[in-house]
Design an enzyme around this catalytic site. Structure first.
Site, PDB file in Angstrom:
ATOM      1  N   SER A 101       0.831  -1.210   0.000  1.00  0.00           N
ATOM      2  CA  SER A 101       0.000   0.000   0.000  1.00  0.00           C
ATOM      3  C   SER A 101       0.866   1.261   0.000  1.00  0.00           C
ATOM      4  O   SER A 101       1.959   1.270   0.567  1.00  0.00           O
ATOM      5  CB  SER A 101      -0.876  -0.013   1.256  1.00  0.00           C
ATOM      6  OG  SER A 101      -1.409   1.268   1.513  1.00  0.00           O
TER       7      SER A 101
ATOM      8  N   TYR B 201      -2.213   5.712  -4.454  1.00  0.00           N
ATOM      9  CA  TYR B 201      -3.264   6.723  -4.350  1.00  0.00           C
ATOM     10  C   TYR B 201      -2.740   7.949  -5.071  1.00  0.00           C
ATOM     11  O   TYR B 201      -1.609   8.382  -4.799  1.00  0.00           O
ATOM     12  CB  TYR B 201      -3.519   7.108  -2.884  1.00  0.00           C
ATOM     13  CG  TYR B 201      -4.323   6.108  -2.090  1.00  0.00           C
ATOM     14  CD1 TYR B 201      -5.604   5.732  -2.501  1.00  0.00           C
ATOM     15  CD2 TYR B 201      -3.836   5.572  -0.908  1.00  0.00           C
ATOM     16  CE1 TYR B 201      -6.354   4.827  -1.753  1.00  0.00           C
ATOM     17  CE2 TYR B 201      -4.586   4.673  -0.159  1.00  0.00           C
ATOM     18  CZ  TYR B 201      -5.839   4.302  -0.595  1.00  0.00           C
ATOM     19  OH  TYR B 201      -6.588   3.419   0.143  1.00  0.00           O
TER      20      TYR B 201
ATOM     21  N   THR C  47      -5.763   2.778  -7.050  1.00  0.00           N
ATOM     22  CA  THR C  47      -7.032   2.732  -6.313  1.00  0.00           C
ATOM     23  C   THR C  47      -7.879   3.955  -6.638  1.00  0.00           C
ATOM     24  O   THR C  47      -7.414   5.091  -6.515  1.00  0.00           O
ATOM     25  CB  THR C  47      -6.771   2.634  -4.795  1.00  0.00           C
ATOM     26  OG1 THR C  47      -6.047   1.426  -4.553  1.00  0.00           O
ATOM     27  CG2 THR C  47      -8.067   2.601  -4.002  1.00  0.00           C
TER      28      THR C  47
ATOM     29  N   LYS D 142      -8.346  -0.429  -9.271  1.00  0.00           N
ATOM     30  CA  LYS D 142      -9.012  -1.039  -8.111  1.00  0.00           C
ATOM     31  C   LYS D 142     -10.138  -0.158  -7.588  1.00  0.00           C
ATOM     32  O   LYS D 142      -9.960   1.051  -7.443  1.00  0.00           O
ATOM     33  CB  LYS D 142      -7.975  -1.272  -7.008  1.00  0.00           C
ATOM     34  CG  LYS D 142      -8.522  -1.827  -5.704  1.00  0.00           C
ATOM     35  CD  LYS D 142      -7.392  -2.254  -4.794  1.00  0.00           C
ATOM     36  CE  LYS D 142      -7.884  -2.824  -3.492  1.00  0.00           C
ATOM     37  NZ  LYS D 142      -8.321  -1.777  -2.551  1.00  0.00           N
TER      38      LYS D 142
ATOM     39  N   HIS E 103     -13.714  -1.548  -1.381  1.00  0.00           N
ATOM     40  CA  HIS E 103     -12.713  -1.222  -0.372  1.00  0.00           C
ATOM     41  C   HIS E 103     -12.995  -1.986   0.929  1.00  0.00           C
ATOM     42  O   HIS E 103     -12.743  -1.492   2.030  1.00  0.00           O
ATOM     43  CB  HIS E 103     -12.689   0.287  -0.117  1.00  0.00           C
ATOM     44  CG  HIS E 103     -11.314   0.864   0.101  1.00  0.00           C
ATOM     45  ND1 HIS E 103     -10.610   1.505  -0.881  1.00  0.00           N
ATOM     46  CD2 HIS E 103     -10.506   0.893   1.192  1.00  0.00           C
ATOM     47  CE1 HIS E 103      -9.438   1.918  -0.392  1.00  0.00           C
ATOM     48  NE2 HIS E 103      -9.355   1.543   0.858  1.00  0.00           N
TER      49      HIS E 103
HETATM   50  C1  FMN Z   1      -6.935  -2.397   7.358  1.00  0.00           C
HETATM   51  C2  FMN Z   1      -7.165  -2.151   5.897  1.00  0.00           C
HETATM   52  C3  FMN Z   1      -6.414  -1.190   5.227  1.00  0.00           C
HETATM   53  C4  FMN Z   1      -6.598  -0.985   3.863  1.00  0.00           C
HETATM   54  N1  FMN Z   1      -5.793  -0.089   3.207  1.00  0.00           N
HETATM   55  C5  FMN Z   1      -5.911   0.025   1.865  1.00  0.00           C
HETATM   56  C6  FMN Z   1      -5.008   0.848   1.142  1.00  0.00           C
HETATM   57  O1  FMN Z   1      -4.095   1.447   1.704  1.00  0.00           O
HETATM   58  N2  FMN Z   1      -5.169   0.944  -0.202  1.00  0.00           N
HETATM   59  C7  FMN Z   1      -6.171   0.264  -0.868  1.00  0.00           C
HETATM   60  O2  FMN Z   1      -6.281   0.370  -2.087  1.00  0.00           O
HETATM   61  N3  FMN Z   1      -7.021  -0.530  -0.204  1.00  0.00           N
HETATM   62  C8  FMN Z   1      -6.909  -0.672   1.131  1.00  0.00           C
HETATM   63  N4  FMN Z   1      -7.763  -1.518   1.799  1.00  0.00           N
HETATM   64  C9  FMN Z   1      -8.767  -2.292   1.054  1.00  0.00           C
HETATM   65  C10 FMN Z   1      -8.207  -3.660   0.641  1.00  0.00           C
HETATM   66  O3  FMN Z   1      -7.181  -3.504  -0.311  1.00  0.00           O
HETATM   67  C11 FMN Z   1      -9.291  -4.565   0.039  1.00  0.00           C
HETATM   68  O4  FMN Z   1      -9.954  -3.899  -0.991  1.00  0.00           O
HETATM   69  C12 FMN Z   1     -10.313  -5.043   1.080  1.00  0.00           C
HETATM   70  O5  FMN Z   1      -9.703  -5.250   2.323  1.00  0.00           O
HETATM   71  C13 FMN Z   1     -10.989  -6.335   0.626  1.00  0.00           C
HETATM   72  O6  FMN Z   1     -11.935  -6.772   1.539  1.00  0.00           O
HETATM   73  P1  FMN Z   1     -11.628  -7.850   2.697  1.00  0.00           P
HETATM   74  O7  FMN Z   1     -10.916  -7.099   3.769  1.00  0.00           O
HETATM   75  O8  FMN Z   1     -12.976  -8.308   3.115  1.00  0.00           O
HETATM   76  O9  FMN Z   1     -10.769  -8.947   2.109  1.00  0.00           O
HETATM   77  C14 FMN Z   1      -7.586  -1.738   3.163  1.00  0.00           C
HETATM   78  C15 FMN Z   1      -8.324  -2.709   3.841  1.00  0.00           C
HETATM   79  C16 FMN Z   1      -8.122  -2.926   5.196  1.00  0.00           C
HETATM   80  C17 FMN Z   1      -8.936  -4.006   5.885  1.00  0.00           C
END
Ligand code: FMN
Length: 379
Positions: free
Chosen positions: A107, A130, A156, A252, A276
């Site tokens: 990330s 981002y 994203t 994404k 997300h």
């Molecule tokens: C704690 C956390 C932090 C996240 N940070 C980012 C991020 O920095 N960039 C991003 O594109 N998605 C981020 N996401 C979204 C994840 O990439 C992903 O889309 C999502 O977690 C998928 O769902 P799931 O947690 O049910 O597997 C984050 C998700 C979580 C749980």
């Protein structure tokens, strides 16, 4: 240590070990969490067809995702603050993913930097970007991802403004961080976690540290970031990023068929159907409900990946059955890491692969690449 048999066991261990502010940051969603819950409920509602008397002795979970051979079609999704679940968590996650043979995505909001991870692993990883208001900074991140030999850029698109997560405010995970007595007591109650995280090479946003003038601490960096998410982001910027990057690109956060059609014309290599993880637009549909509409809208024109709610190999197969070429895991990954570090991430991948393999067998499927709606009842 209890016997770990599924992702939920790892979730429980992680939530006992990691400070509440961080474990809530991982587990919780935005606003009323309707979309967070829908991601799970709609996956569970999909029922497999049990097929029998088909020779399933030789099975394979091998596949390709965005041109890369993978041991199974599951990549690690970008997760901000990963390194606060376990010291150097990004490096450990990347190592576990690489030994297993699946992609790891770093990330923008990671604790370890692009350079930290590139220096600690031998194979290329993916970098999530981002686009910030400061386009010069975004361009510099793209250059650094190139120098780190990242094999794909995950752009994203669903965070032009931030959805509110009530628990982050209540826990003081805010800009600036608010240390309440409760937070302090909770950290004090988790000395193992606190000691471990303090031994990590970094405690702040590794990709930003030292790059933003006058921003050394987590607080000043958090301030800078909060002002940097860019509501003006448009398809023109996608073109701009693609031009600068020049390599494989994954968009994404696509949930709507109209957006998917536009994405397919941008020259991007793949899209991730995603909300997300229920952390942004609350009240929108689950990603599994969006998946068939998106697949139908783009056909073979662009590779479709999926995330949102995956907690088992059964969930992976459900998404593949509805047309995803591959999947990503966010929370499942973070829980494995938070529970047991690198070994926990490996455990997550092993659990998902075993569940996927056995579920394929019980559905009469030998090759994961042949997954189709015929695996599901009424789909
Ligand atoms: C704690 C956390 C932090 C996240 N940070 C980012 C991020 O920095 N960039 C991003 O594109 N998605 C981020 N996401 C979204 C994840 O990439 C992903 O889309 C999502 O977690 C998928 O769902 P799931 O947690 O049910 O597997 C984050 C998700 C979580 C749980």
């Amino acid at each position: 240590m209890p016997v770990v048999t599924n992702i939920d066991d790892l979730r429980r261990i992680a939530q006992r070990r990691v400070a509440k502010a961080i474990s809530d940051y991982v587990a919780r969603g935005s606003y009323d969490e309707q979309t967070l819950r829908a991601n799970r409920a709609d996956l569970e509602a999909l029922k497999f067809r049990q097929r029998v008397a088909i020779d399933v002795d030789r099975r394979s979970t091998r596949a390709t995702m965005v041109g890369e051979d993978v041991a199974m079609p599951v990549a690690i999704a970008p997760v901000g603050l990963t390194g606060l679940n376990w010291a150097d968590g990004e490096i450990l996650g990347a190592r576990a993913a690489q030994s297993f043979g699946v992609p790891f995505t770093l990330s923008t909001m990671s604790i370890c930097s692009l350079e930290d991870v590139a220096g600690a692993v031998s194979k290329p990883f993916w970098f999530q970007l981002y686009v910030m208001r400061d386009r010069g900074f975004s361009a510099s991140l793209i250059e650094r991802a190139k120098a780190a030999r990242c094999s794909a850029l995950v752009l994203t698109l669903d965070l032009q403004v931030q959805g509110q997560r009530h628990m982050d405010l209540k826990n003081g995970l805010t800009v600036p961080p608010r240390l309440t007595l409760a937070t302090l007591l909770d950290v004090a109650a988790k000395p193992g976690w606190a000691f471990n995280v303090l031994t990590g090479r970094r405690k702040s946003f590794g990709n930003l540290e030292g790059r933003i003038p006058d921003a050394r601490s987590l607080t000043t960096l958090s301030h800078w970031i909060a002002g940097q998410f860019d509501p003006t982001l448009s398809w023109k910027d996608v073109e701009w990023v693609r031009g600068l990057w020049g390599g494989r690109i994954i968009l994404k956060g696509i949930l709507d068929p109209e957006d998917a059609k536009i994405a397919a014309t941008t020259g991007a290599d793949a899209i991730v159907v995603s909300n997300h993880g229920g952390r942004q637009l609350d009240g929108t549909i689950s990603s599994i409900r969006a998946l068939p509409e998106v697949v139908q809208a783009v056909g073979e024109r662009i590779e479709v990946l999926f995330d949102g709610g995956i907690r088992s190999g059964q969930d992976v197969l459900r998404a593949l059955a509805l047309g995803a070429k591959g999947t990503m895991i966010g929370k499942s990954f973070a829980w494995g890491l938070g529970a047991m570090g690198e070994a926990g991430v490996t455990k997550v991948l092993e659990i998902l692969q075993k569940e996927l393999d056995v579920t394929m067998a019980l559905c009469g499927l030998r090759d994961v690449k042949d997954a189709s709606p015929a695996l599901l009842r009424g789909a």
